[in-house]
Design a protein around this motif. Structure first.
Motif, short mmCIF file in Angstrom:
data_model
loop_
_atom_site.label_atom_id
_atom_site.label_comp_id
_atom_site.label_asym_id
_atom_site.label_seq_id
_atom_site.Cartn_x
_atom_site.Cartn_y
_atom_site.Cartn_z
N HIS A 133 0.84 -1.19 0.00
CA HIS A 133 0.00 0.00 0.00
C HIS A 133 0.88 1.25 0.00
N GLY A 134 0.40 2.31 -0.60
CA GLY A 134 1.05 3.61 -0.47
C GLY A 134 1.77 4.09 -1.71
N GLU A 135 2.61 5.08 -1.47
CA GLU A 135 3.40 5.71 -2.51
C GLU A 135 4.87 5.60 -2.11
N GLU A 136 5.74 5.46 -3.11
CA GLU A 136 7.16 5.26 -2.83
C GLU A 136 8.00 6.15 -3.74
N CYS A 137 9.06 6.69 -3.18
CA CYS A 137 10.05 7.44 -3.96
C CYS A 137 11.41 6.84 -3.66
N VAL A 138 12.18 6.56 -4.70
CA VAL A 138 13.51 5.98 -4.57
C VAL A 138 14.49 6.90 -5.27
N VAL A 139 15.59 7.23 -4.57
CA VAL A 139 16.66 8.06 -5.11
C VAL A 139 17.94 7.24 -5.09
N VAL A 140 18.62 7.14 -6.22
CA VAL A 140 19.89 6.43 -6.27
C VAL A 140 20.98 7.38 -5.78
N LEU A 141 21.66 6.98 -4.71
CA LEU A 141 22.73 7.79 -4.15
C LEU A 141 24.10 7.39 -4.70
N GLU A 142 24.30 6.09 -4.90
CA GLU A 142 25.56 5.56 -5.44
C GLU A 142 25.24 4.39 -6.35
N GLY A 143 25.98 4.28 -7.44
CA GLY A 143 25.81 3.16 -8.35
C GLY A 143 24.66 3.39 -9.31
N ALA A 144 24.10 2.29 -9.78
CA ALA A 144 23.00 2.33 -10.74
C ALA A 144 22.14 1.09 -10.53
N ILE A 145 20.84 1.22 -10.82
CA ILE A 145 19.91 0.09 -10.74
C ILE A 145 18.93 0.17 -11.90
N ASP A 146 18.38 -0.97 -12.25
CA ASP A 146 17.28 -1.03 -13.20
C ASP A 146 16.02 -1.23 -12.38
N VAL A 147 14.98 -0.46 -12.69
CA VAL A 147 13.73 -0.47 -11.92
C VAL A 147 12.59 -0.82 -12.86
N TRP A 148 11.74 -1.76 -12.44
CA TRP A 148 10.51 -2.09 -13.15
C TRP A 148 9.33 -1.73 -12.26
#
Length: 107
Positions: free
Chosen positions: A49-64
């Motif tokens: 449930h809810g809302e999410e915010c993700v910030v990349v601080l270091e490195g890299a990721i793939d997000v789906w």
């Protein structure tokens, strides 16, 4: 106040979470998460449930999120409805550290 050396740390599978708020009794969950190189939770996506915010601080990721995907690098952010199944992959050269904010808390 949560001092850097007094953060609650939780390991769940290959992920390490550091709680940046005093507890999960408020309206906000803030986590610093380390995703090791090779991490991939495609087989067990997150959905809550809810809302999410993700910030990349270091490195890299793939997000789906659902059927859409993005590669996020240091400084990039994404916000989405957390009820939509979402998953991450780190097939880059180094561990990634991300700041995640969720409301309401769901950990």
């Amino acid at each position: 106040v949560v001092r850097a050396d007094q953060r609650r740390t939780m390991g769940v599978g290959a992920l390490t979470y550091e709680l940046l708020v005093p507890d999960l009794n408020g309206q906000l969950e803030v986590l610093l998460t380390t995703l090791p190189q090779g991490f991939d939770n495609r087989e067990h996506p997150f959905a809550h449930h809810g809302e999410e915010c993700v910030v990349v601080l270091e490195g890299a990721i793939d997000v789906w999120v659902g059927s859409e995907s993005w590669t996020l690098e240091s400084g990039d952010a994404i916000t989405y409805h957390a009820a939509v199944p979402h998953w991450y992959r780190n097939d880059h050269d180094h561990p990634a550290r991300v700041l995640g904010v969720v409301t309401p808390p769901s950990f």
